[in-house]
Design a protein around this motif. Structure first.
Motif, PDB file in Angstrom:
ATOM      1  N   ASP A  72       5.808   3.897  12.740  1.00  0.00           N
ATOM      2  CA  ASP A  72       4.512   4.588  12.858  1.00  0.00           C
ATOM      3  C   ASP A  72       4.650   5.875  13.669  1.00  0.00           C
ATOM      4  O   ASP A  72       4.164   6.937  13.288  1.00  0.00           O
ATOM      5  N   VAL A  75       6.567   8.644  11.815  1.00  0.00           N
ATOM      6  CA  VAL A  75       5.754   9.307  10.779  1.00  0.00           C
ATOM      7  C   VAL A  75       4.735  10.231  11.446  1.00  0.00           C
ATOM      8  O   VAL A  75       4.506  11.361  10.996  1.00  0.00           O
ATOM      9  N   GLN A  80       6.855  12.346   7.893  1.00  0.00           N
ATOM     10  CA  GLN A  80       7.275  11.296   6.973  1.00  0.00           C
ATOM     11  C   GLN A  80       8.651  10.767   7.342  1.00  0.00           C
ATOM     12  O   GLN A  80       9.382  11.389   8.115  1.00  0.00           O
ATOM     13  N   TYR A 123       9.046  -2.246   6.775  1.00  0.00           N
ATOM     14  CA  TYR A 123       8.135  -1.171   7.216  1.00  0.00           C
ATOM     15  C   TYR A 123       8.627   0.207   6.782  1.00  0.00           C
ATOM     16  O   TYR A 123       7.811   1.112   6.582  1.00  0.00           O
ATOM     17  N   LYS A 126       7.329   0.445   3.184  1.00  0.00           N
ATOM     18  CA  LYS A 126       5.885   0.734   3.154  1.00  0.00           C
ATOM     19  C   LYS A 126       5.625   2.218   3.451  1.00  0.00           C
ATOM     20  O   LYS A 126       4.808   2.856   2.786  1.00  0.00           O
ATOM     21  N   ALA A 127       6.337   2.763   4.441  1.00  0.00           N
ATOM     22  CA  ALA A 127       6.135   4.184   4.794  1.00  0.00           C
ATOM     23  C   ALA A 127       6.625   5.085   3.664  1.00  0.00           C
ATOM     24  O   ALA A 127       5.960   6.068   3.303  1.00  0.00           O
ATOM     25  N   LEU A 129       6.915   4.446   0.444  1.00  0.00           N
ATOM     26  CA  LEU A 129       6.086   4.356  -0.766  1.00  0.00           C
ATOM     27  C   LEU A 129       4.901   5.325  -0.678  1.00  0.00           C
ATOM     28  O   LEU A 129       4.437   5.844  -1.689  1.00  0.00           O
ATOM     29  N   LYS A 130       4.426   5.576   0.563  1.00  0.00           N
ATOM     30  CA  LYS A 130       3.265   6.476   0.719  1.00  0.00           C
ATOM     31  C   LYS A 130       3.629   7.933   0.500  1.00  0.00           C
ATOM     32  O   LYS A 130       2.767   8.767   0.257  1.00  0.00           O
ATOM     33  N   THR A 131       4.953   8.248   0.642  1.00  0.00           N
ATOM     34  CA  THR A 131       5.328   9.667   0.574  1.00  0.00           C
ATOM     35  C   THR A 131       6.292   9.970  -0.572  1.00  0.00           C
ATOM     36  O   THR A 131       6.966  10.993  -0.579  1.00  0.00           O
ATOM     37  N   TYR A 172      12.769  -1.861  -5.784  1.00  0.00           N
ATOM     38  CA  TYR A 172      12.153  -0.528  -5.564  1.00  0.00           C
ATOM     39  C   TYR A 172      12.852   0.586  -6.331  1.00  0.00           C
ATOM     40  O   TYR A 172      12.571   1.762  -6.115  1.00  0.00           O
ATOM     41  N   GLN A 175      10.743   3.184  -7.883  1.00  0.00           N
ATOM     42  CA  GLN A 175       9.712   3.813  -7.036  1.00  0.00           C
ATOM     43  C   GLN A 175      10.293   4.844  -6.072  1.00  0.00           C
ATOM     44  O   GLN A 175       9.708   5.132  -5.022  1.00  0.00           O
TER      45      GLN A 175
END
Ligand code: NAI
Length: 236
Positions: A72, A75, A80, A123, A126-127, A129-131, A172, A175
């Motif tokens: 967290d 980022v 990112q 984690y 997850k981070a 995948l958002k970027t 993944y 992705q």
């Protein structure tokens, strides 16, 4: 081009330290995590003095909340996460055959080498995948592919790292997240020193089972990690 960001867990010593320096030289923002604040901050200052952005975060990979905070905060600071190097690990070597190994020692190995790697992957994925994606490099070992005398507990945790890597890679793959493992032979670092001090092996006996008849260097492995994790296309 926007600078990319890498996290190296257990990044203040050995293979992690050489890897952190390698990514810094190749233009990355570098986040080193580890348990020892003094050695971590010394290294982050050394890397910053070369002009790269580098921060140290105190993190115990056995604690899920620590790994969540690491990702967290990275980022938040750099925008990112592009590369995650799951390097923190222990050998837990105490020179024992399987029947003499303690459960307490095994739990610590499982918490550090398996759960620590899992938390990092979970984690980081997850981070990423958002970027739009990224790359994860897990530190396995030749112990993740072979049986080694006196190292049953370590061997089983490194086999688990190989399993997590293979599953992550296929889950993944479409992705934008590449997930690979590097499997070093014997490299002269604190982890190996612990095995030698425990009387499991001598430096010469370990070197003799490697075709090059020498121990590997941290740079040998950092080069492999950089090759595997690096996200900037080479010009062909
Ligand atoms: P090292 O002992 O210098 O590095 C391991 C790092 O992980 C240290 O900085 C240590 O403080 C950190 N660490 C351990 N437990 C932690 C925890 N709970 N939370 C946060 N950090 C923690 O040894 P080395 O050789 O650089 O090891 C790096 C990785 O390479 C490990 O995963 C190891 O299993 C793997 N490896 C090493 C080999 C060798 O011969 N040195 C061979 C094959 C794999």
């Amino acid at each position: 081009m926007k600078k990319k960001t890498v996290i190296v867990t257990g990044g203040a010593t050995g293979i992690g330290k050489a890897t952190a320096k390698g990514f810094a030289k190749n233009g990355y923002n570098v986040v080193i995590s580890g348990r020892n604040e003094t050695t971590g901050k010394e290294l982050s200052k050394e890397i910053e003095s070369t002009g790269a952005a580098c921060v140290f975060m105190k993190v115990d990979v056995r604690k899920e909340e620590d790994v969540i905070r690491l990702i967290d905060e990275t980022v938040k600071k750099f925008g990112q996460l592009d590369v995650f190097v799951n390097n923190a690990g222990i050998s837990g070597d105490n020179g024992s055959l399987l029947a003499d190994c303690t459960t307490e020692n095994f739990r610590n190995l499982v918490d550090t080498n398996i759960l620590g790697t899992f938390f990092g992957m979970k984690y980081a994925i997850k981070a990423m995948l958002k970027t739009g994606g990224g790359s994860i490099v897990n530190l396995a070992s030749i112990a993740g592919a072979n049986g080694l005398v006196y190292a049953g507990q370590y061997v089983s945790t490194k086999h688990a790292v190989v399993g997590l890597t293979k599953v992550g890679a296929v889950e993944y793959a479409t992705q934008g997240i590449r997930i690979n493992a590097i499997a070093p032979g014997a490299i002269k670092t604190d982890i190996l020193k612990a095995a030698i001090d425990a009387g499991s092996y001598s430096e010469e006996s370990i070197a003799s089972i490697h075709p090059m008849n020498r121990l590997g260097t941290v740079e040998d492995i950092a080069n492999g990690i950089l090759y595997s994790g690096h996200l900037i296309n080479l010009h062909l």
